[in-house]
Design a protein around this motif. Structure first.
Motif, PDB file in Angstrom:
ATOM      1  N   GLY A   1       0.790  -1.223   0.000  1.00  0.00           N
ATOM      2  CA  GLY A   1       0.000   0.000   0.000  1.00  0.00           C
ATOM      3  C   GLY A   1       0.823   1.275   0.000  1.00  0.00           C
ATOM      4  O   GLY A   1       0.277   2.363  -0.123  1.00  0.00           O
ATOM      5  N   ALA A   2       2.136   1.166   0.155  1.00  0.00           N
ATOM      6  CA  ALA A   2       2.984   2.353   0.139  1.00  0.00           C
ATOM      7  C   ALA A   2       2.972   2.980  -1.252  1.00  0.00           C
ATOM      8  O   ALA A   2       2.795   2.285  -2.252  1.00  0.00           O
ATOM      9  N   GLN A   3       3.153   4.285  -1.296  1.00  0.00           N
ATOM     10  CA  GLN A   3       3.139   4.985  -2.575  1.00  0.00           C
ATOM     11  C   GLN A   3       4.422   5.761  -2.767  1.00  0.00           C
ATOM     12  O   GLN A   3       4.924   6.387  -1.839  1.00  0.00           O
ATOM     13  N   THR A   4       4.936   5.699  -3.971  1.00  0.00           N
ATOM     14  CA  THR A   4       6.052   6.521  -4.396  1.00  0.00           C
ATOM     15  C   THR A   4       5.683   7.061  -5.765  1.00  0.00           C
ATOM     16  O   THR A   4       5.271   6.304  -6.640  1.00  0.00           O
ATOM     17  N   HIS A   5       5.786   8.353  -5.923  1.00  0.00           N
ATOM     18  CA  HIS A   5       5.446   8.965  -7.200  1.00  0.00           C
ATOM     19  C   HIS A   5       6.706   9.108  -8.040  1.00  0.00           C
ATOM     20  O   HIS A   5       7.785   9.371  -7.518  1.00  0.00           O
ATOM     21  N   GLY A   6       6.576   8.897  -9.325  1.00  0.00           N
ATOM     22  CA  GLY A   6       7.731   8.991 -10.204  1.00  0.00           C
ATOM     23  C   GLY A   6       7.311   8.976 -11.655  1.00  0.00           C
ATOM     24  O   GLY A   6       6.166   9.271 -11.996  1.00  0.00           O
ATOM     25  N   VAL A   7       8.241   8.629 -12.491  1.00  0.00           N
ATOM     26  CA  VAL A   7       8.033   8.571 -13.930  1.00  0.00           C
ATOM     27  C   VAL A   7       8.289   7.144 -14.377  1.00  0.00           C
ATOM     28  O   VAL A   7       9.258   6.522 -13.953  1.00  0.00           O
ATOM     29  N   LEU A   8       7.425   6.635 -15.215  1.00  0.00           N
ATOM     30  CA  LEU A   8       7.575   5.283 -15.736  1.00  0.00           C
ATOM     31  C   LEU A   8       8.147   5.367 -17.150  1.00  0.00           C
ATOM     32  O   LEU A   8       7.600   6.049 -18.004  1.00  0.00           O
ATOM     33  N   TRP A   9       9.262   4.686 -17.353  1.00  0.00           N
ATOM     34  CA  TRP A   9       9.940   4.698 -18.647  1.00  0.00           C
ATOM     35  C   TRP A   9       9.829   3.326 -19.290  1.00  0.00           C
ATOM     36  O   TRP A   9       9.911   2.308 -18.606  1.00  0.00           O
ATOM     37  N   GLU A  10       9.721   3.312 -20.599  1.00  0.00           N
ATOM     38  CA  GLU A  10       9.806   2.055 -21.343  1.00  0.00           C
ATOM     39  C   GLU A  10      11.236   1.933 -21.826  1.00  0.00           C
ATOM     40  O   GLU A  10      11.747   2.809 -22.533  1.00  0.00           O
ATOM     41  N   LEU A  11      11.906   0.856 -21.422  1.00  0.00           N
ATOM     42  CA  LEU A  11      13.331   0.685 -21.704  1.00  0.00           C
ATOM     43  C   LEU A  11      13.588  -0.622 -22.433  1.00  0.00           C
ATOM     44  O   LEU A  11      12.863  -1.592 -22.263  1.00  0.00           O
ATOM     45  N   ASN A  12      14.686  -0.614 -23.177  1.00  0.00           N
ATOM     46  CA  ASN A  12      15.154  -1.886 -23.728  1.00  0.00           C
ATOM     47  C   ASN A  12      16.274  -2.397 -22.812  1.00  0.00           C
ATOM     48  O   ASN A  12      16.658  -1.734 -21.850  1.00  0.00           O
ATOM     49  N   MET A  13      16.779  -3.576 -23.084  1.00  0.00           N
ATOM     50  CA  MET A  13      17.792  -4.178 -22.204  1.00  0.00           C
ATOM     51  C   MET A  13      19.099  -3.378 -22.178  1.00  0.00           C
ATOM     52  O   MET A  13      19.802  -3.380 -21.173  1.00  0.00           O
ATOM     53  N   TYR A  14      19.417  -2.665 -23.267  1.00  0.00           N
ATOM     54  CA  TYR A  14      20.628  -1.839 -23.276  1.00  0.00           C
ATOM     55  C   TYR A  14      20.463  -0.647 -22.334  1.00  0.00           C
ATOM     56  O   TYR A  14      21.385  -0.289 -21.606  1.00  0.00           O
ATOM     57  N   ASP A  15      19.266  -0.025 -22.356  1.00  0.00           N
ATOM     58  CA  ASP A  15      18.997   1.082 -21.433  1.00  0.00           C
ATOM     59  C   ASP A  15      19.064   0.606 -19.992  1.00  0.00           C
ATOM     60  O   ASP A  15      19.637   1.280 -19.135  1.00  0.00           O
ATOM     61  N   LEU A  16      18.477  -0.547 -19.746  1.00  0.00           N
ATOM     62  CA  LEU A  16      18.469  -1.098 -18.394  1.00  0.00           C
ATOM     63  C   LEU A  16      19.899  -1.375 -17.911  1.00  0.00           C
ATOM     64  O   LEU A  16      20.251  -1.089 -16.759  1.00  0.00           O
ATOM     65  N   ALA A  17      20.741  -1.866 -18.794  1.00  0.00           N
ATOM     66  CA  ALA A  17      22.143  -2.119 -18.438  1.00  0.00           C
ATOM     67  C   ALA A  17      22.855  -0.808 -18.093  1.00  0.00           C
ATOM     68  O   ALA A  17      23.660  -0.757 -17.153  1.00  0.00           O
ATOM     69  N   ASP A  18      22.548   0.267 -18.830  1.00  0.00           N
ATOM     70  CA  ASP A  18      23.143   1.576 -18.525  1.00  0.00           C
ATOM     71  C   ASP A  18      22.704   2.071 -17.151  1.00  0.00           C
ATOM     72  O   ASP A  18      23.511   2.589 -16.376  1.00  0.00           O
TER      73      ASP A  18
END
Length: 96
Positions: A7-24
């Motif tokens: 139930g905890a909340q954290t506000h942020g931005v959701l990004w769509e990433l590929n595996m190269y972005d995730l590795a970075d």
């Protein structure tokens, strides 16, 4: 001590990433030494989706972020119109 609570909340931005972005991002966040990466359900446009989130590995080592990191994070919050109050609350937790 910051923990994931139901139930905890954290506000942020959701990004769509590929595996190269995730590795970075992994390299930037110091994965897996300083942070681990978990998938958690998040609410996005009234739908629940799984998203990667980073959690500190050693909460006892939690300290103030560097000036550069703090400026970068607060700028991102401003650019994406995210309320920064949770950032200030996290800093207050370091003091307790």
């Amino acid at each position: 001590d910051v923990t994931f609570e139901k139930g905890a909340q954290t506000h942020g931005v959701l990004w769509e990433l590929n595996m190269y972005d995730l590795a970075d991002i992994d390299r930037f966040e110091g994965f897996p030494i300083y942070y681990i990466r978990n998938q958690l359900p998040v609410l996005y446009k009234n739908k629940t989706v799984n998203a990667w989130v980073y959690e500190m590995t050693k909460k006892e080592d939690c300290s103030y972020p560097s000036d550069h990191y703090w400026e970068m994070v607060t700028l991102g919050y401003k650019q994406h119109k995210v309320n920064p109050s949770q950032l200030y609350q996290s800093i207050e937790r370091i003091n307790t």
